[in-house]
Every structure is written in C-alpha cells, then in structure tokens.
Design an enzyme around this catalytic site. Structure first.
Site, PDB file in Angstrom:
ATOM      1  N   CYS A   2      37.066  47.826  51.905  1.00 25.43           N
ATOM      2  CA  CYS A   2      37.247  46.726  52.848  1.00 25.43           C
ATOM      3  C   CYS A   2      36.235  45.641  52.508  1.00 25.43           C
ATOM      4  O   CYS A   2      35.625  45.655  51.449  1.00 25.43           O
ATOM      5  CB  CYS A   2      37.028  47.220  54.280  1.00 25.43           C
ATOM      6  SG  CYS A   2      38.048  48.639  54.757  1.00 25.43           S
ATOM      7  N   LEU A  50      40.990  47.072  54.910  1.00 24.94           N
ATOM      8  CA  LEU A  50      42.069  47.585  54.075  1.00 24.94           C
ATOM      9  C   LEU A  50      42.269  49.035  54.480  1.00 24.94           C
ATOM     10  O   LEU A  50      41.387  49.877  54.263  1.00 24.94           O
ATOM     11  CB  LEU A  50      41.715  47.485  52.586  1.00 24.94           C
ATOM     12  CG  LEU A  50      42.758  48.038  51.615  1.00 24.94           C
ATOM     13  CD1 LEU A  50      44.023  47.181  51.639  1.00 24.94           C
ATOM     14  CD2 LEU A  50      42.199  48.115  50.192  1.00 24.94           C
ATOM     15  N   ALA A  51      43.405  49.354  55.090  1.00 24.63           N
ATOM     16  CA  ALA A  51      43.623  50.675  55.666  1.00 24.63           C
ATOM     17  C   ALA A  51      44.132  51.656  54.618  1.00 24.63           C
ATOM     18  O   ALA A  51      45.227  51.485  54.078  1.00 24.63           O
ATOM     19  CB  ALA A  51      44.618  50.580  56.823  1.00 24.63           C
ATOM     20  N   ILE A  52      43.343  52.694  54.331  1.00 27.42           N
ATOM     21  CA  ILE A  52      43.718  53.743  53.384  1.00 27.42           C
ATOM     22  C   ILE A  52      43.753  55.102  54.084  1.00 27.42           C
ATOM     23  O   ILE A  52      44.659  55.890  53.895  1.00 27.42           O
ATOM     24  CB  ILE A  52      42.727  53.799  52.204  1.00 27.42           C
ATOM     25  CG1 ILE A  52      42.623  52.443  51.510  1.00 27.42           C
ATOM     26  CG2 ILE A  52      43.131  54.892  51.222  1.00 27.42           C
ATOM     27  CD1 ILE A  52      43.818  52.042  50.704  1.00 27.42           C
ATOM     28  N   ASN A  74      32.466  49.782  54.253  1.00 24.74           N
ATOM     29  CA  ASN A  74      33.416  49.603  53.159  1.00 24.74           C
ATOM     30  C   ASN A  74      33.325  50.831  52.271  1.00 24.74           C
ATOM     31  O   ASN A  74      32.251  51.142  51.763  1.00 24.74           O
ATOM     32  CB  ASN A  74      33.042  48.334  52.375  1.00 24.74           C
ATOM     33  CG  ASN A  74      33.739  48.247  51.033  1.00 24.74           C
ATOM     34  OD1 ASN A  74      34.870  48.687  50.894  1.00 24.74           O
ATOM     35  ND2 ASN A  74      33.076  47.667  50.052  1.00 24.74           N
ATOM     36  N   GLY A  75      34.452  51.539  52.090  1.00 23.81           N
ATOM     37  CA  GLY A  75      34.423  52.691  51.200  1.00 23.81           C
ATOM     38  C   GLY A  75      35.201  53.870  51.730  1.00 23.81           C
ATOM     39  O   GLY A  75      35.982  53.756  52.675  1.00 23.81           O
ATOM     40  N   GLU A  76      34.980  54.997  51.083  1.00 22.91           N
ATOM     41  CA  GLU A  76      35.633  56.251  51.473  1.00 22.91           C
ATOM     42  C   GLU A  76      34.603  57.370  51.436  1.00 22.91           C
ATOM     43  O   GLU A  76      33.824  57.477  50.482  1.00 22.91           O
ATOM     44  CB  GLU A  76      36.781  56.594  50.505  1.00 22.91           C
ATOM     45  CG  GLU A  76      37.778  55.482  50.263  1.00 22.91           C
ATOM     46  CD  GLU A  76      38.668  55.179  51.465  1.00 22.91           C
ATOM     47  OE1 GLU A  76      38.677  55.990  52.411  1.00 22.91           O
ATOM     48  OE2 GLU A  76      39.346  54.135  51.445  1.00 22.91           O
ATOM     49  N   ASP A  98      37.686  58.216  58.043  1.00 20.96           N
ATOM     50  CA  ASP A  98      36.713  59.052  57.350  1.00 20.96           C
ATOM     51  C   ASP A  98      35.290  58.528  57.519  1.00 20.96           C
ATOM     52  O   ASP A  98      34.332  59.251  57.238  1.00 20.96           O
ATOM     53  CB  ASP A  98      37.050  59.119  55.850  1.00 20.96           C
ATOM     54  CG  ASP A  98      37.211  57.730  55.244  1.00 20.96           C
ATOM     55  OD1 ASP A  98      38.156  57.028  55.629  1.00 20.96           O
ATOM     56  OD2 ASP A  98      36.383  57.347  54.389  1.00 20.96           O
ATOM     57  N   LEU A 247      45.527  53.535  36.891  1.00 22.90           N
ATOM     58  CA  LEU A 247      45.462  52.516  35.857  1.00 22.90           C
ATOM     59  C   LEU A 247      45.464  53.229  34.514  1.00 22.90           C
ATOM     60  O   LEU A 247      44.651  54.144  34.296  1.00 22.90           O
ATOM     61  CB  LEU A 247      44.202  51.665  36.004  1.00 22.90           C
ATOM     62  CG  LEU A 247      44.049  50.890  37.313  1.00 22.90           C
ATOM     63  CD1 LEU A 247      42.778  50.041  37.272  1.00 22.90           C
ATOM     64  CD2 LEU A 247      45.255  50.010  37.583  1.00 22.90           C
ATOM     65  N   ILE A 312      48.721  46.783  31.329  1.00 19.87           N
ATOM     66  CA  ILE A 312      48.941  45.350  31.094  1.00 19.87           C
ATOM     67  C   ILE A 312      48.398  44.962  29.729  1.00 19.87           C
ATOM     68  O   ILE A 312      47.476  45.602  29.202  1.00 19.87           O
ATOM     69  CB  ILE A 312      48.268  44.495  32.193  1.00 19.87           C
ATOM     70  CG1 ILE A 312      48.759  43.042  32.122  1.00 19.87           C
ATOM     71  CG2 ILE A 312      46.748  44.566  32.107  1.00 19.87           C
ATOM     72  CD1 ILE A 312      48.360  42.197  33.315  1.00 19.87           C
ATOM     73  N   THR A 361      31.451  39.360  28.773  1.00 24.88           N
ATOM     74  CA  THR A 361      32.286  40.551  28.632  1.00 24.88           C
ATOM     75  C   THR A 361      32.962  40.933  29.941  1.00 24.88           C
ATOM     76  O   THR A 361      34.092  41.422  29.959  1.00 24.88           O
ATOM     77  CB  THR A 361      31.464  41.737  28.077  1.00 24.88           C
ATOM     78  OG1 THR A 361      32.343  42.803  27.729  1.00 24.88           O
ATOM     79  CG2 THR A 361      30.434  42.223  29.084  1.00 24.88           C
ATOM     80  N   ARG A 364      35.967  38.480  30.371  1.00 35.40           N
ATOM     81  CA  ARG A 364      37.027  38.822  29.419  1.00 35.40           C
ATOM     82  C   ARG A 364      37.860  40.000  29.919  1.00 35.40           C
ATOM     83  O   ARG A 364      39.091  39.980  29.889  1.00 35.40           O
ATOM     84  CB  ARG A 364      36.420  39.194  28.068  1.00 35.40           C
ATOM     85  CG  ARG A 364      35.859  38.061  27.254  1.00 35.40           C
ATOM     86  CD  ARG A 364      35.169  38.638  26.022  1.00 35.40           C
ATOM     87  NE  ARG A 364      34.685  37.608  25.098  1.00 35.40           N
ATOM     88  CZ  ARG A 364      34.018  37.889  23.987  1.00 35.40           C
ATOM     89  NH1 ARG A 364      33.749  39.168  23.674  1.00 35.40           N
ATOM     90  NH2 ARG A 364      33.610  36.913  23.185  1.00 35.40           N
ATOM     91  N   SER A 386      40.885  55.052  38.230  1.00 36.35           N
ATOM     92  CA  SER A 386      40.626  54.492  36.905  1.00 36.35           C
ATOM     93  C   SER A 386      39.453  55.210  36.251  1.00 36.35           C
ATOM     94  O   SER A 386      38.812  56.064  36.859  1.00 36.35           O
ATOM     95  CB  SER A 386      40.370  52.985  36.988  1.00 36.35           C
ATOM     96  OG  SER A 386      39.183  52.719  37.700  1.00 36.35           O
TER      97      SER A 386
END
Length: 594
Positions: A2, A50-52, A74-76, A98, A247, A312, A361, A364, A386
């Site tokens: 979040c 952001l609801a997870i 913010n987090g889990e 949580d 990802l 991608i 970097t 990029r 990821s």
C-alpha cells in the site's frame, strides 16, 4: 502493499488535514482500492490501500479496540496467524488483515516484537496513551520508505515515497532497512542483525576455510537446505485473497521462482485433499503453520487455477525466447508483451517520477518492468512473485567473475544485500506499485538468507577459482536445483549465463538510450556537469540526461541524499557501464543484436 504517509508533531493538525490528504493522494497509485486518514493529538496518519489479504475488512489506518493506538502499514506479514496465537491477552480483532496483529504485539511487547515479523513491511504507529510513535522498515527494505524533518515546527514525516515530503521537509533520508525509529529516543535503532550481516569473518574466518573443500555429503546437505528453504519461502508468499502470477524473464532466478510456485501449488492442492475440515476463515491459527499457509493460498488459487506468467521485451528479445521455453516446460498460462523503443523512451520521465532516482542501471531496468506492470494490472492481477535478490546473495552479476578471492566476494555480497533497498528493491517496488501491483521476492526471505550466507561457504560462490573452479556464476543455487530425475527446469535455462534484465529485454534498448542521450546532451553540457550538478556529478551523457529529468521533479537539494548511484567494482577491473554486456565475460552468443 500500500502507500503510507504520516506527519507527527504538526502544530495545527486539523488545519493540516486537507494538505495531508492532498499529499497522500500523490501516492494513490500504490493503493487505488481505498484511502483513510486519522487525526490524533498533533499527528495526521494517512493510508492508501491495495487490498491483498483481508480484502473485505482491512481498511486502514487500523486501530485497536479503544482506538488509542493507530497504525498505517504497507506490506504483508506471512506469520500473522502464528503471531496471533502467541499473544498473551485476549484481543478483539476487527479485521482479517494480516497487519492488525501489529497493534496488539505493540501493546504487549512494545518494539521488541519487530524482529518476529516474517514478511516485508513499513509502518508508522501512534499510541495516544503515551503520546509516542514508532516507525519501522523490513530487514532488507523490500518496501520503500522515507523519513523527513521540517525545521519550522519540528515535525517528523514518513512516507512510502519521497514525493509527499520533498516540498515541505528540510531534511529527507531513505529510512534504513532493518531499523526502527522511536519518538522516545528520536534515533534509529537496528533490530535486524544476523551473524553474517556485520561479521563476515564468521563465514570466512581464515584462508584455510576459504580454500577448504567440503565433502560430497556436506555439499549434498547444503544443496538440500538451499532447496528446501527456498521452497518454503515461496510457499509463504502465496498468501493472498486475489489472483496472482509470476514475472518470468527466462533467466535463472525468475524461472526458479516460477518452477517452485507451480510445484508448490500442486503440492498444496494435494495437501488440501488430505486435510479437509480445518477452517481458518475466522483468522485463527490451526496450530499447524503449513496448514494455515496452504489454506490461505488456496483461497486465491481457486479463483485462478492455472498459474499465469508474464514477460516483456523488444521484438526478438532474448528474454522472450527463454521465457517461452520455461512457460512451455512448466505449463503456465503465459503472457508475452512487446514494446517499441519509442514507447520505452516516452515512459522514462514517468519512470523517474515514480522511482525517485537518477541511477542509470535502475532506470534502464525499471522502464520495461513499469510497462509490464501496467499490462499485468489490466488483467486484474494484484500480486506477482519475482526473483530479485539472488544475484546479490550468490554473486550473480557478471562482474563477480573478477572477484579476487572469497573474502572480497563475500564482502561485496554483503554490501550489495545491504544496498538492495536503493537499487533492485527500489526498482521492483516502485515499478510495480506505480500501477498498484504488489511484488513479492522469495530470495529475500530471512530464513533463506541465513542458509545462503551462513551455510554456503563463500568459496562456493567464486567463479573459476580454487578449490572448486565453478565455471559459471551462481553455481551453488543452480546445482541445488539440478535434479535430473525430477527436473525443475530445462538445462538450457538452469545453466543459462546471467543476463541482466535491461539487457535481456533487447540489446537495442540500452544502445538506443545511449544514442538518444548522445543526441540530447551536448559535449558542452557534459563538460559543465560539475558546475550544474556538483553533488554526485554525472560522468556520461546518459546519466546527465536522467539527472536533468530527476531534478525537474525533485529540485530540492535534500532529495539528492536519498539516491544511490551504482557502478561495478572499478578496482576489480570492471568498466563503468553497469550493463552485463559491458563485462568481458558476456558470452559471444549474446553479442548479436536484434
């Protein structure tokens, strides 16, 4: 994840409330589902959600039973059910979030509970009973967090992103990972201090240890520990109530995480068949941690039974080719996206605004990830796994081929891990959260890190040096998952040479950026870079080009202290350009351009 934003010690909090809402709105991309604000004492606490997990009941800021303690987070927290069961008093939980357990851990244990949190998080907590606040960030800085101070009123500001405070604060810092900040002491205190973090000699004690070869039995035990701890790290990160994916670049790290995720889902479904009847829908632990994790993850898996993978690149990019091989092997529902150079170039100002950095970097690599995240979110996916962190842990970047010895390699790994918060974690967090997409990184699990840094001797990470003469980077993690009788990945993926993400999306991406900067920045501009940018002066036209854009958004001098510009080890004979292709060991097979 979040977006959190709080200001402590405001002279007129009610009058500041409107301004706080406007500033919090600047990070609404991190939490498009809901927003909330609380005013208590001389403090204003905001949240963009952001609801997870706890989707239907976890609106923030969270409060305890009598609303004397306020939390924006913010987090889990993966072990939240286990932590609930350890509370000594009875508490009336209002949500299935949580993160709510943090309120009651604070009430019972004060700040000593922070190191018990298993997950990734940034939070700000205010206790009106004692008029004190506590701010904390996860061990490696997977979540982004900034802290600032305003001299005019002595207020302290904290936020997931710098853009909420750069206009108001006289000093700004990136909040140090693995630390908390208490209003009682007005100082940072480190809570995360594993043995390997500050004492590399415990892992590489002397020259004899660096050259000693383990027995085959010791090697096999080490590989088993790596394999099992990474599988465990993936499983706990499947905690979700919304569809998720992976990802997949086709490189070793993302491919391993994808393979383990597929196997874990299959195993959990089988476990569920054998353990019917145990219900955790009320948010109470069954006492079986594996069972709790399985039940939570299956809530999301049942919505989207087949794992979806995403990649991608520019047309014809190496990553697209190898990602297809992995997806076919694993049987994922694979989504492949391409972008043009011009589309990537057009996105760079937005990328720099969201990332809040001018590091070459990082920009990029972040641009294709930023474009991919938008596509993923459009499908209704809110969370992805990821592979960030593996290269820092195992010496995976190509410049590690030039490490002089095990001791120096180990020190460099520690340094890279400690700076993840200003490089790959910053990229992964802000590129995805720009579109309200949460990224989870199993390689940075605390328990897995302890195995990788304490159990694996540093000489196993050396390349083409005694006593092992491994001929490729990250040999030890590749070997751990080299199981021919039941392969995790095809050999051409498991043993594929490192390809940095900004290279793998298409070699013409970096080449095009350099060409564009060459045309956009004059020789005279670069010659005068020291006068225009006296702090951390750019040394290439590409770096100069990004720095100009950064200072359009963040012209305040205090913003510069939050940025880390990274280049490979020059004292190891590495070139300044951070691209993997710039390293001499990049295979000839990769030299062909699209």
């Amino acid at each position: 994840m979040c977006g959190i934003f709080a200001v402590f010690g405001v002279a007129d909090p009610q009058g500041f409330r409107t301004r706080a809402l406007a500033l919090s709105k600047r990070i609404r991309h991190r939490g498009p589902d809901w927003n909330g604000i609380k005013v208590a004492g001389n403090n204003v606490i905001c949240h963009e959600r952001l609801a997870i997990v706890g989707v239907d009941s976890g609106a923030q800021p969270l409060t305890n039973e009598d609303e004397s303690v306020i939390l924006t987070v913010n987090g889990e927290i993966y072990n939240h059910l286990k932590l609930r069961s350890k509370l000594q008093k009875s508490h009336n939980f209002k949500t299935h979030s949580d993160c709510e357990v943090i309120l009651y851990l604070w009430e019972e244990f004060r700040e000593t509970f922070i190191n018990d949190l298993d997950g990734f998080f940034s939070f700000a907590l205010y206790d009106s009973r004692t008029d004190e606040y506590l701010i904390a960030r996860d061990p490696l800085g997977i979540t982004t967090l900034y802290i600032g101070w305003r001299d005019s009123d002595g207020s302290t500001w904290v936020s997931s992103e710098m853009k909420t405070m750069n206009e108001d604060c006289d000093r700004i810092e990136a909040f140090p990972p693995g630390h908390f900040y208490s209003s009682k002491t007005k100082s940072f205190q480190q809570y995360y201090h594993p043995t390997w973090y500050d004492h590399p000699k415990l892992v590489v004690p002397d020259d004899a240890a660096m050259t000693r070869k383990q027995t085959p039995e010791e090697d096999e035990a080490m590989y088993r520990q790596l394999r099992e701890s990474l599988e465990r790290a993936v499983k706990k990160r499947l905690m979700s109530e919304v569809p998720f994916g992976v990802l997949l670049s086709g490189g070793l790290d993302s491919s391993l995480i994808s393979a383990i995720t597929v196997r874990t889902i299959e195993r959990m479904r089988e476990e569920e068949k054998q353990k019917k009847g145990k219900d955790i829908s009320n948010g109470i632990s069954t006492g079986d941690e594996d069972q709790d994790e399985t039940a939570q993850a299956l809530q999301a898996i049942s919505m989207w039974p087949r794992l979806h993978s995403f990649s991608i690149g520019l047309p014809g990019a190496p990553d697209l080719k190898y990602a297809r091989i992995v997806a076919d092997f694993l049987g994922t529902a694979h989504h492949e996206y391409t972008y043009t150079f011009d589309e990537g170039l057009d996105a760079i100002p937005d990328v720099i605004y969201h990332l809040e950095t001018y590091d070459v970097t990082t920009i990029r690599a972040s641009t294709p990830m930023y474009l991919l995240s938008r596509r993923i979110k459009s499908m209704g996916v809110k969370m992805v796994l990821s592979g960030e962190g593996s290269d820092e842990i195992f010496g995976g970047y190509l410049y590690f081929h030039f490490a002089p010895d095990a001791r120096q390699l180990h020190h460099e790994c520690i340094s890279r891990i400690q700076n993840l918060n200003k490089s790959d974690n910053l990229r992964a967090n802000k590129s995805t959260m720009a579109w309200g997409l949460e990224g989870r990184v199993p390689f940075q699990d605390k328990a897995f890190l302890d195995v990788a840094m304490n159990v694996v001797p540093a000489n196993h990470k050396l390349i083409n040096q005694a006593p092992y003469f491994h001929n490729c980077e990250k040999f030890v993690i590749r070997k751990a998952f080299d199981t021919p009788e039941n392969p995790y990945l095809p050999d051409n993926i498991l043993w594929r040479q490192k390809e940095q993400f900004s290279d793998g999306v298409g070699y013409s991406w970096i080449d095009g950026l350099k060409d564009h900067a060459e045309k956009s920045v004059s020789d005279a501009d670069l010659a005068g870079a020291g006068e225009r940018f006296p702090h951390d002066t750019p040394t290439t036209k590409e770096a100069y080009y990004y720095r100009q854009i950064f200072e359009q958004y963040f012209p305040q001098k205090q913003c510069l202290a939050t940025v880390m510009r990274w280049i490979p080890r020059r004292d190891w004979g590495c070139p300044e350009d951070p691209s993997g292709r710039a390293q001499k060991v990049h295979e000839k097979a990769y030299e062909k351009k699209e």
